[in-house]
Design a protein around this motif. Structure first.
Motif, short mmCIF file in Angstrom:
data_model
loop_
_atom_site.label_atom_id
_atom_site.label_comp_id
_atom_site.label_asym_id
_atom_site.label_seq_id
_atom_site.Cartn_x
_atom_site.Cartn_y
_atom_site.Cartn_z
N LEU A 14 0.81 -1.21 0.00
CA LEU A 14 0.00 0.00 0.00
C LEU A 14 0.84 1.26 0.00
O LEU A 14 0.32 2.36 -0.09
CB LEU A 14 -0.93 0.00 1.22
CG LEU A 14 -1.97 -1.10 1.25
CD1 LEU A 14 -2.76 -1.02 2.54
CD2 LEU A 14 -2.88 -1.04 0.05
N PRO A 50 1.28 5.12 3.33
CA PRO A 50 0.09 4.90 2.51
C PRO A 50 -0.74 6.17 2.39
O PRO A 50 -0.71 7.01 3.29
CB PRO A 50 -0.68 3.82 3.26
CG PRO A 50 0.08 3.49 4.47
CD PRO A 50 1.33 4.31 4.51
N PRO A 51 -1.48 6.29 1.29
CA PRO A 51 -2.32 7.48 1.12
C PRO A 51 -3.33 7.59 2.26
O PRO A 51 -3.84 6.60 2.74
CB PRO A 51 -3.03 7.23 -0.20
CG PRO A 51 -2.30 6.14 -0.87
CD PRO A 51 -1.58 5.38 0.19
N SER A 52 -3.61 8.82 2.67
CA SER A 52 -4.49 9.00 3.82
C SER A 52 -5.92 9.31 3.42
O SER A 52 -6.83 9.14 4.21
CB SER A 52 -3.95 10.12 4.70
OG SER A 52 -3.85 11.31 3.94
N SER A 53 -6.15 9.76 2.22
CA SER A 53 -7.50 10.11 1.82
C SER A 53 -8.08 9.06 0.87
O SER A 53 -7.35 8.30 0.24
CB SER A 53 -7.53 11.48 1.14
OG SER A 53 -6.92 11.40 -0.13
N PHE A 54 -9.39 9.06 0.78
CA PHE A 54 -10.06 8.13 -0.13
C PHE A 54 -9.65 8.40 -1.57
O PHE A 54 -9.39 7.47 -2.33
CB PHE A 54 -11.57 8.25 0.04
CG PHE A 54 -12.34 7.35 -0.88
CD1 PHE A 54 -12.43 6.00 -0.62
CD2 PHE A 54 -12.97 7.86 -2.01
CE1 PHE A 54 -13.13 5.16 -1.46
CE2 PHE A 54 -13.67 7.02 -2.86
CZ PHE A 54 -13.75 5.67 -2.59
N THR A 90 -6.21 7.05 -2.24
CA THR A 90 -6.26 5.60 -2.30
C THR A 90 -6.82 5.14 -3.64
O THR A 90 -6.29 4.22 -4.26
CB THR A 90 -7.12 5.04 -1.15
OG1 THR A 90 -6.58 5.51 0.09
CG2 THR A 90 -7.15 3.54 -1.15
N THR A 98 -4.27 5.71 -6.43
CA THR A 98 -3.22 4.69 -6.40
C THR A 98 -3.73 3.39 -7.00
O THR A 98 -3.04 2.75 -7.80
CB THR A 98 -2.74 4.45 -4.95
OG1 THR A 98 -2.26 5.69 -4.42
CG2 THR A 98 -1.66 3.41 -4.90
N ALA A 99 -4.93 3.00 -6.64
CA ALA A 99 -5.52 1.77 -7.18
C ALA A 99 -5.71 1.87 -8.69
O ALA A 99 -5.42 0.92 -9.43
CB ALA A 99 -6.84 1.47 -6.51
#
Length: 116
Positions: free
Chosen positions: A35, A43-47, A50, A53-54
């Motif tokens: 992650l 890891p990314p902290s915001s939705f 995230t 990144t996905a």
């Protein structure tokens, strides 16, 4: 089937089992480092981060699949099993991303329709 034919089939079976084991190792459960960002950051902290990144990972899988398919079509590689596996992996990741998008849109619509 003669002895040489049986040996050929068994050798082919063993090669397929080794490839399956290698793919299973590559696609095993993600580690906490999976992650992390490309530079090893937290890891990314915001939705949104995230999701971005996905989506970048899905895009990278799609690009790898395109490169492998084009190489096979040009005759640069003859390993159709690897190409087929890459196509399936890219397809599954795209479908999963599409399902997440659909769930997010449904949740958004539900929230927007709530009485205030």
């Amino acid at each position: 089937m003669n002895v040489n034919g049986v040996a050929d089939v068994l050798a082919l079976r063993n090669a397929l089992l080794q490839r399956n084991a290698a793919l299973r190792d590559v696609t095993s459960a993600p580690t906490p480092n999976a992650l992390r960002g490309p530079d090893g950051s937290a890891p990314p902290s915001s939705f949104a981060a995230t999701m971005q990144t996905a989506l970048q990972k899905v895009n990278a899988l799609q690009e790898q699949e395109d490169v492998a398919t084009e190489a096979y079509e040009r005759g640069e590689t003859t390993d159709i099993a690897t190409v087929a596996l890459m196509q399936q992996r890219a397809s599954v990741s795209f479908e999963a991303t599409l399902q997440v998008r659909n769930k997010v849109l449904t949740a958004y619509k539900d929230i927007m329709n709530m009485p205030v």
